[in-house]
Motif scaffolding. Structure first.
Motif, PDB file in Angstrom:
ATOM      1  N   LYS A   1       0.844  -1.187   0.000  1.00 35.25           N
ATOM      2  CA  LYS A   1       0.000   0.000   0.000  1.00 35.25           C
ATOM      3  C   LYS A   1       0.885   1.244   0.000  1.00 35.25           C
ATOM      4  O   LYS A   1       1.837   1.328   0.757  1.00 35.25           O
ATOM      5  N   ALA A   2       0.551   2.216  -0.873  1.00 30.42           N
ATOM      6  CA  ALA A   2       1.340   3.454  -0.974  1.00 30.42           C
ATOM      7  C   ALA A   2       1.035   4.341   0.226  1.00 30.42           C
ATOM      8  O   ALA A   2      -0.048   4.293   0.807  1.00 30.42           O
ATOM      9  N   SER A   3       2.000   5.169   0.579  1.00 25.45           N
ATOM     10  CA  SER A   3       1.801   6.062   1.728  1.00 25.45           C
ATOM     11  C   SER A   3       0.794   7.163   1.370  1.00 25.45           C
ATOM     12  O   SER A   3       0.488   7.400   0.202  1.00 25.45           O
ATOM     13  N   ILE A   4       0.284   7.825   2.410  1.00 30.02           N
ATOM     14  CA  ILE A   4      -0.737   8.863   2.215  1.00 30.02           C
ATOM     15  C   ILE A   4      -0.176  10.050   1.434  1.00 30.02           C
ATOM     16  O   ILE A   4      -0.867  10.657   0.635  1.00 30.02           O
ATOM     17  N   ILE A   5       1.118  10.351   1.649  1.00 31.64           N
ATOM     18  CA  ILE A   5       1.737  11.482   0.939  1.00 31.64           C
ATOM     19  C   ILE A   5       1.849  11.163  -0.548  1.00 31.64           C
ATOM     20  O   ILE A   5       1.557  12.007  -1.405  1.00 31.64           O
ATOM     21  N   THR A   6       2.238   9.962  -0.872  1.00 33.23           N
ATOM     22  CA  THR A   6       2.336   9.562  -2.275  1.00 33.23           C
ATOM     23  C   THR A   6       0.968   9.588  -2.930  1.00 33.23           C
ATOM     24  O   THR A   6       0.820  10.074  -4.059  1.00 33.23           O
ATOM     25  N   ARG A   7      -0.038   9.097  -2.243  1.00 29.20           N
ATOM     26  CA  ARG A   7      -1.398   9.105  -2.798  1.00 29.20           C
ATOM     27  C   ARG A   7      -1.921  10.526  -2.955  1.00 29.20           C
ATOM     28  O   ARG A   7      -2.648  10.823  -3.901  1.00 29.20           O
ATOM     29  N   LEU A   8      -1.524  11.405  -2.036  1.00 33.29           N
ATOM     30  CA  LEU A   8      -1.952  12.799  -2.112  1.00 33.29           C
ATOM     31  C   LEU A   8      -1.343  13.482  -3.333  1.00 33.29           C
ATOM     32  O   LEU A   8      -2.035  14.189  -4.068  1.00 33.29           O
ATOM     33  N   PHE A   9      -0.045  13.236  -3.579  1.00 34.01           N
ATOM     34  CA  PHE A   9       0.617  13.844  -4.737  1.00 34.01           C
ATOM     35  C   PHE A   9       0.081  13.292  -6.049  1.00 34.01           C
ATOM     36  O   PHE A   9       0.051  13.984  -7.059  1.00 34.01           O
ATOM     37  N   ARG A  10      -0.333  12.079  -6.075  1.00 30.30           N
ATOM     38  CA  ARG A  10      -0.865  11.473  -7.303  1.00 30.30           C
ATOM     39  C   ARG A  10      -2.345  11.805  -7.519  1.00 30.30           C
ATOM     40  O   ARG A  10      -2.905  11.452  -8.549  1.00 30.30           O
ATOM     41  N   GLY A  11      -2.982  12.438  -6.524  1.00 27.70           N
ATOM     42  CA  GLY A  11      -4.382  12.805  -6.675  1.00 27.70           C
ATOM     43  C   GLY A  11      -5.330  11.682  -6.363  1.00 27.70           C
ATOM     44  O   GLY A  11      -6.481  11.704  -6.789  1.00 27.70           O
ATOM     45  N   GLN A  12      -4.889  10.704  -5.635  1.00 28.39           N
ATOM     46  CA  GLN A  12      -5.735   9.561  -5.345  1.00 28.39           C
ATOM     47  C   GLN A  12      -6.569   9.779  -4.085  1.00 28.39           C
ATOM     48  O   GLN A  12      -7.576   9.112  -3.909  1.00 28.39           O
ATOM     49  N   VAL A  13      -6.164  10.689  -3.197  1.00 26.14           N
ATOM     50  CA  VAL A  13      -6.909  10.911  -1.957  1.00 26.14           C
ATOM     51  C   VAL A  13      -8.160  11.732  -2.248  1.00 26.14           C
ATOM     52  O   VAL A  13      -9.258  11.405  -1.813  1.00 26.14           O
ATOM     53  N   LEU A  14      -7.995  12.816  -2.980  1.00 25.38           N
ATOM     54  CA  LEU A  14      -9.123  13.689  -3.304  1.00 25.38           C
ATOM     55  C   LEU A  14      -9.559  13.474  -4.747  1.00 25.38           C
ATOM     56  O   LEU A  14      -9.559  14.376  -5.571  1.00 25.38           O
ATOM     57  N   SER A  15      -9.964  12.300  -5.047  1.00 20.21           N
ATOM     58  CA  SER A  15     -10.421  11.983  -6.394  1.00 20.21           C
ATOM     59  C   SER A  15     -11.927  12.169  -6.484  1.00 20.21           C
ATOM     60  O   SER A  15     -12.607  12.455  -5.496  1.00 20.21           O
ATOM     61  N   SER A  16     -12.452  12.029  -7.667  1.00 20.81           N
ATOM     62  CA  SER A  16     -13.904  12.153  -7.847  1.00 20.81           C
ATOM     63  C   SER A  16     -14.638  11.050  -7.088  1.00 20.81           C
ATOM     64  O   SER A  16     -15.775  11.239  -6.649  1.00 20.81           O
ATOM     65  N   ASP A  17     -13.993   9.909  -6.926  1.00 16.14           N
ATOM     66  CA  ASP A  17     -14.585   8.823  -6.155  1.00 16.14           C
ATOM     67  C   ASP A  17     -14.740   9.224  -4.681  1.00 16.14           C
ATOM     68  O   ASP A  17     -15.742   8.915  -4.054  1.00 16.14           O
ATOM     69  N   PHE A  18     -13.746   9.938  -4.147  1.00 18.85           N
ATOM     70  CA  PHE A  18     -13.820  10.424  -2.766  1.00 18.85           C
ATOM     71  C   PHE A  18     -15.021  11.356  -2.599  1.00 18.85           C
ATOM     72  O   PHE A  18     -15.776  11.246  -1.635  1.00 18.85           O
ATOM     73  N   PHE A  19     -15.200  12.308  -3.532  1.00 18.85           N
ATOM     74  CA  PHE A  19     -16.324  13.247  -3.448  1.00 18.85           C
ATOM     75  C   PHE A  19     -17.667  12.549  -3.651  1.00 18.85           C
ATOM     76  O   PHE A  19     -18.675  12.953  -3.074  1.00 18.85           O
ATOM     77  N   ALA A  20     -17.692  11.490  -4.457  1.00 22.65           N
ATOM     78  CA  ALA A  20     -18.933  10.749  -4.661  1.00 22.65           C
ATOM     79  C   ALA A  20     -19.330  10.004  -3.382  1.00 22.65           C
ATOM     80  O   ALA A  20     -20.513   9.902  -3.060  1.00 22.65           O
ATOM     81  N   ARG A  21     -18.351   9.511  -2.650  1.00 24.13           N
ATOM     82  CA  ARG A  21     -18.645   8.780  -1.423  1.00 24.13           C
ATOM     83  C   ARG A  21     -18.957   9.710  -0.251  1.00 24.13           C
ATOM     84  O   ARG A  21     -19.758   9.371   0.617  1.00 24.13           O
ATOM     85  N   HIS A  22     -18.310  10.871  -0.197  1.00 25.77           N
ATOM     86  CA  HIS A  22     -18.430  11.767   0.951  1.00 25.77           C
ATOM     87  C   HIS A  22     -19.019  13.126   0.539  1.00 25.77           C
ATOM     88  O   HIS A  22     -18.548  14.178   0.978  1.00 25.77           O
ATOM     89  N   TRP A  23     -20.051  13.112  -0.258  1.00 30.73           N
ATOM     90  CA  TRP A  23     -20.588  14.379  -0.758  1.00 30.73           C
ATOM     91  C   TRP A  23     -21.267  15.205   0.338  1.00 30.73           C
ATOM     92  O   TRP A  23     -21.168  16.426   0.354  1.00 30.73           O
TER      93      TRP A  23
END
Length: 104
Positions: free
Chosen positions: A2-24
């Motif tokens: 599993k990638a670290s949170i910082i790596t996922r943040l830089f790649r745009g995986q933390v705040l993706s459209s999927d995140f907004f769809a789940r936590h609207w």
């Protein structure tokens, strides 16, 4: 792995459209709270500026009132003195022309 949170943040995986769809709903509530905070702060600042301007105006009006009261009391004293002189029949009158210096 599993990638670290910082790596996922830089790649745009933390705040993706999927995140907004789940936590609207929480995102919408956060945005509304932030907008209400900004509006309240702006309104408060505007009202504080109005209060400061009104306080300056009040100070000017109070100074004007004191000046006018002083002038009124001066006229009132002069009038009351004139009535007292007239009632005592002293034949004193207010000069129409102010006094002047005689040159040497």
């Amino acid at each position: 792995m599993k990638a670290s949170i910082i790596t996922r943040l830089f790649r745009g995986q933390v705040l993706s459209s999927d995140f907004f769809a789940r936590h609207w709903l929480p995102v919408l509530i956060c945005i509304v709270v932030i907008m209400v905070y900004i509006t309240t702060k702006y309104t408060c600042q505007t009202n504080m500026e109005k209060i400061a301007a009104l306080e300056r105006t009040l100070e000017i009006v109070n100074n004007e009132k004191a000046r006018e009261r002083s002038a009124f009391m001066g006229r009132k004293r002069e009038t009351s003195m004139q009535h007292m002189v007239d009632s005592l029949h002293l034949n004193l009158k207010v000069q129409a022309q102010p006094p002047y210096k005689i040159p040497k």
